[in-house]
Design an enzyme around this catalytic site. Structure first.
Site, PDB file in Angstrom:
ATOM      1  N   LYS A  89       0.843  -1.205   0.000  1.00  6.76           N
ATOM      2  CA  LYS A  89       0.000   0.000   0.000  1.00  6.76           C
ATOM      3  C   LYS A  89       0.875   1.252   0.000  1.00  6.76           C
ATOM      4  CE  LYS A  89      -3.743  -2.454   2.269  1.00  6.76           C
ATOM      5  NZ  LYS A  89      -4.412  -2.835   3.521  1.00  6.76           N
ATOM      6  N   GLN A 149      -4.209  -1.083   9.634  1.00  7.53           N
ATOM      7  CA  GLN A 149      -4.144  -2.451   9.112  1.00  7.53           C
ATOM      8  C   GLN A 149      -4.706  -3.443  10.142  1.00  7.53           C
ATOM      9  OE1 GLN A 149      -3.115  -3.308   5.927  1.00  7.53           O
ATOM     10  NE2 GLN A 149      -3.857  -5.328   6.452  1.00  7.53           N
ATOM     11  N   ASP A 167     -10.966   3.029   4.032  1.00  5.26           N
ATOM     12  CA  ASP A 167     -11.249   1.582   3.988  1.00  5.26           C
ATOM     13  C   ASP A 167     -12.756   1.333   3.874  1.00  5.26           C
ATOM     14  OD1 ASP A 167      -9.279  -0.326   3.865  1.00  5.26           O
ATOM     15  OD2 ASP A 167      -8.822  -0.277   6.012  1.00  5.26           O
TER      16      ASP A 167
END
Ligand code: NAD
Length: 294
Positions: A53, A97, A120
């Site tokens: 990412k 994460q 997200d």
């Protein structure tokens, strides 16, 4: 034989489009999208997802902050860190994460992210917005699936869609998104308690499988000519030569190719799209913050 929908190729086209948008934003407004990736601990899979990412964000010209925290960070300190990024005007997207260590409540952490920076798309406010048709940040994997359907020219309006699996990050949101006004599919969501799973799947013009069970969908479950999106990523062994895990999807791929019209491979299908959609959400967020002067 089925046409293969390559997530790797589509990702590269989407990233090219985003690179152009970022350059234009910098030239016109003197800002670039800002993304912070917060990694707690050193879980090897998480380390590798986060570094991909970070690399992608840097390649696109984002302002990228990689914030690695020790596995024993307290929940209160992590929440305080998120509050700091919520207030930072150079940051448009906050990614924590998952999974987090067991002493930290993941729900609390997700809920602490400003919904307007939740790239997200996991915050209940964003899932609520999705449900009422006021989409801000669609969760990245479902957004990637929708993009694959659109870019592969698969007709969605009026199509019978069957989604296998009802997780909050894939099954439920993709079912809502495709059934929404404007997208107009007829959606059936099936799961472990469904009677006659095979019968439902056989009716699908678009079959989306996110169960986490290798080879669950057999070729005889697929309507001839259907589009099959295989979300499953299952480790089925270890390749001694490459030193990498061997992956398989939830669909018996080789046999399914003989029946389906279009199909996504694993790896190289939905996976690469997820990262592309995270980047797209971050660009969207930067644009929104610019437009609303926040
Ligand atoms: P999950 O593991 O949280 O839940 C699985 C769902 O599938 C459940 O709702 C369950 O009811 C259903 N299910 C399981 N076995 C079934 C069966 N035999 N018959 C019918 N339904 C069944 O789901 P998840 O987090 O959405 O993950 C699903 C798969 O997708 C996993 O393999 C995961 O690794 C993969 N995944 C891939 C990506 C990506 O970017 N490619 C992203 C997220 C998840």
């Amino acid at each position: 034989m089925a046409e293969i929908i390559s997530g790797t190729e589509l990702r590269s086209a989407i990233l090219d489009e985003l690179r152009t948008e970022v350059a234009a934003m910098r030239a016109e407004h003197g800002i670039v999208p800002g993304l912070v990736t917060i990694l707690v601990g050193e879980n090897p899979a998480s380390v590798s997802y986060v570094s991909l990412k970070v690399r992608t964000a840097l390649e696109l010209g984002f302002h990228e902050v990689q914030d690695n925290q020790p596995a024993d960070i307290s929940e209160a300190d992590l929440l305080a860190l998120i509050a700091r990024y919520n207030a930072d005007p150079a940051i448009h997207g906050i990614l924590v994460q998952l999974p987090l260590p067991p002493h930290i409540d993941e729900t609390k952490v997700i809920n602490a992210i400003d919904p307007d920076k939740d790239v997200d798309g996991f915050h209940p406010v964003n899932l609520g917005r999705l449900l009422i048709g006021d989409e801000r940040f669609p969760p990245c994997t479902p957004a990637g699936i929708r993009e694959m359907l659109i870019r592969s020219g698969t007709p969605i309006a009026g199509a019978e869609v069957v989604v296998v699996g009802r997780s909050n990050i894939v099954g439920k949101p993709i079912a809502v998104m495709l059934g929404q006004k404007g997208t107009d599919a007829t959606v059936t969501l099936v799961h472990t308690r469904t009677k006659d799973l095979a019968g439902h799947c056989r009716r699908a013009d678009i079959l989306i499988v996110a169960a986490g069970v290798p080879g669950l969908v057999r070729p005889e479950w697929i309507k001839p000519g259907a589009t099959v999106i295989d979300v499953g990523v299952n480790r089925i062994g270890f390749n001694e030569k490459t030193g990498k895990p061997m992956l398989s999807g939830d669909v018996a791929f080789a046999e399914a190719c003989k029946v389906a019209g279009k199909i996504t491979p694993v790896p190289g299908g939905v996976g690469p799209m997820t990262i592309a959609m995270l980047m797209k959400n971050t660009v969207l967020s930067a644009k929104w913050h610019l437009a609303t002067n926040r």
